[in-house]
Design a protein around this motif. Sequence first.
Motif, short mmCIF file in Angstrom:
data_model
loop_
_atom_site.label_atom_id
_atom_site.label_comp_id
_atom_site.label_asym_id
_atom_site.label_seq_id
_atom_site.Cartn_x
_atom_site.Cartn_y
_atom_site.Cartn_z
N LYS A 97 0.82 -1.22 0.00
CA LYS A 97 0.00 0.00 0.00
C LYS A 97 0.85 1.26 0.00
CE LYS A 97 -3.79 2.17 2.58
NZ LYS A 97 -4.78 1.97 3.68
N GLN A 102 0.02 4.01 -7.53
CA GLN A 102 -1.32 3.87 -8.08
C GLN A 102 -1.95 2.58 -7.56
OE1 GLN A 102 -1.14 4.04 -12.35
NE2 GLN A 102 -0.11 6.03 -12.39
N LYS A 103 -3.24 2.64 -7.30
CA LYS A 103 -3.95 1.47 -6.80
C LYS A 103 -3.85 0.30 -7.77
CE LYS A 103 -8.51 -0.17 -5.37
NZ LYS A 103 -9.94 0.16 -5.18
N THR A 104 -3.87 0.60 -9.07
CA THR A 104 -3.82 -0.46 -10.07
C THR A 104 -2.55 -1.32 -9.92
OG1 THR A 104 -5.03 0.95 -11.62
CG2 THR A 104 -3.88 -0.96 -12.55
N GLY A 106 -0.90 -1.77 -7.15
CA GLY A 106 -1.09 -2.57 -5.95
C GLY A 106 -1.97 -3.78 -6.21
N GLU A 156 -5.74 -6.51 -0.03
CA GLU A 156 -6.18 -5.95 -1.31
C GLU A 156 -7.30 -4.94 -1.10
OE1 GLU A 156 -7.01 -7.94 -5.59
OE2 GLU A 156 -8.36 -8.59 -4.00
N LEU A 159 -6.34 -1.41 -0.02
CA LEU A 159 -5.70 -0.50 -0.99
C LEU A 159 -6.59 0.70 -1.32
CD1 LEU A 159 -4.17 -3.08 -3.53
CD2 LEU A 159 -2.94 -1.73 -1.83
N ASP A 160 -7.85 0.68 -0.87
CA ASP A 160 -8.78 1.79 -1.16
C ASP A 160 -8.34 3.10 -0.54
OD1 ASP A 160 -10.45 0.28 -2.72
OD2 ASP A 160 -11.78 -0.27 -1.07
N ASP A 161 -7.41 3.05 0.42
CA ASP A 161 -6.79 4.25 0.97
C ASP A 161 -7.82 5.20 1.60
OD1 ASP A 161 -4.45 5.63 1.56
OD2 ASP A 161 -4.68 6.97 -0.15
#
Length: 329
Positions: A97, A102-104, A106, A156, A159-161
């Motif tokens: 994280k 970028q989330k992608t 991760g 996973e 990862l939305d932070d």
Amino acid sequence: MYSCESDGSLEEENEDDNGSIYLQPDASEWSEARRLCFLKHVFYVFPCGSLFFPLSCLLFFRSRDYEGFLCSLLLPKEVWRSCLTLKAFNVELAQVKDSVSQKTIGLMRMQFWKTALDDIYRDEPPKQPVGSELWKAVKRHNLTKRWLLRIVTEREKDLDDRAYRSLQELETYAEKTQSSLIYLLLECLGVRDVHADHAASHIGKAQGIVTCLRAIPYHSSRRKVYLPMDICMLHGASQEDFIRGSREQNVRDVVYDIASQAHAHLQHARSFSHNVPAAAFPAFLHTVVLEDYLQRVRKADFDVFHKSLQNRNPLLPVQLYLRSWRNTY
């Protein structure tokens, strides 16, 4: 410092006759490896045939989770390698994280581990240090795939932070990550007991909560706050208060409430220790680390930005050793 990712930045990897991956370190790395191995008295041939635990994994885990590394040194010799692998696996996922922009990216890393777990349970381990060692641990101890997959899936989702909506949501996250890891450590120790699992559940929740508290200064420096919103709203503390490093009473009250919940989980886990098999106690050594932080934050009047909390406790190794010697948690 090494990364456990197969990105070409590691020293040359070799494979022995048994398929064990190890590194050819240079002089300085060799000196570090010898020192670490001396600490654990592990300068011997492991059952799987490779002389050393992969150096990249060892140094990676030590740099990212020093206290977890100290706890690992006190595990029984016969399970040390497998338990260290599981902890390195958890740290590898936890740092995704903060290491991706970028989330992608991760999500791609998490998908790699989902695929790797499927391959491991098909006896087709990935050519990656942690993955290779994880396969050996699964074979050696018949580890439950559900716990491993649950750690990946929950990391996973994280990862939305965003901040946790409630303290209960934080506890759920801790149960699915930290508690799952402890369940796996218990399996390595050959302990499959309902009381041990109950204790592991509460200890994992306490660990997740304390980790959230300890990370406040780091996350605030990056203008991020992940504390439970319901507790912040209860005391009228805004995210900006934490980003500014405020030491006002309402900020301390938020820390107090969250720390109290972690302490309650620790106390509950210890309340039925007489029913927990003694063989499970090495998996619970991290309670020493949690208790140490909770005591120090209390002495700092719940000011998480206090400079005393930014330094390691030099007596922690001694405290861990004594707790291990007494065989309690």
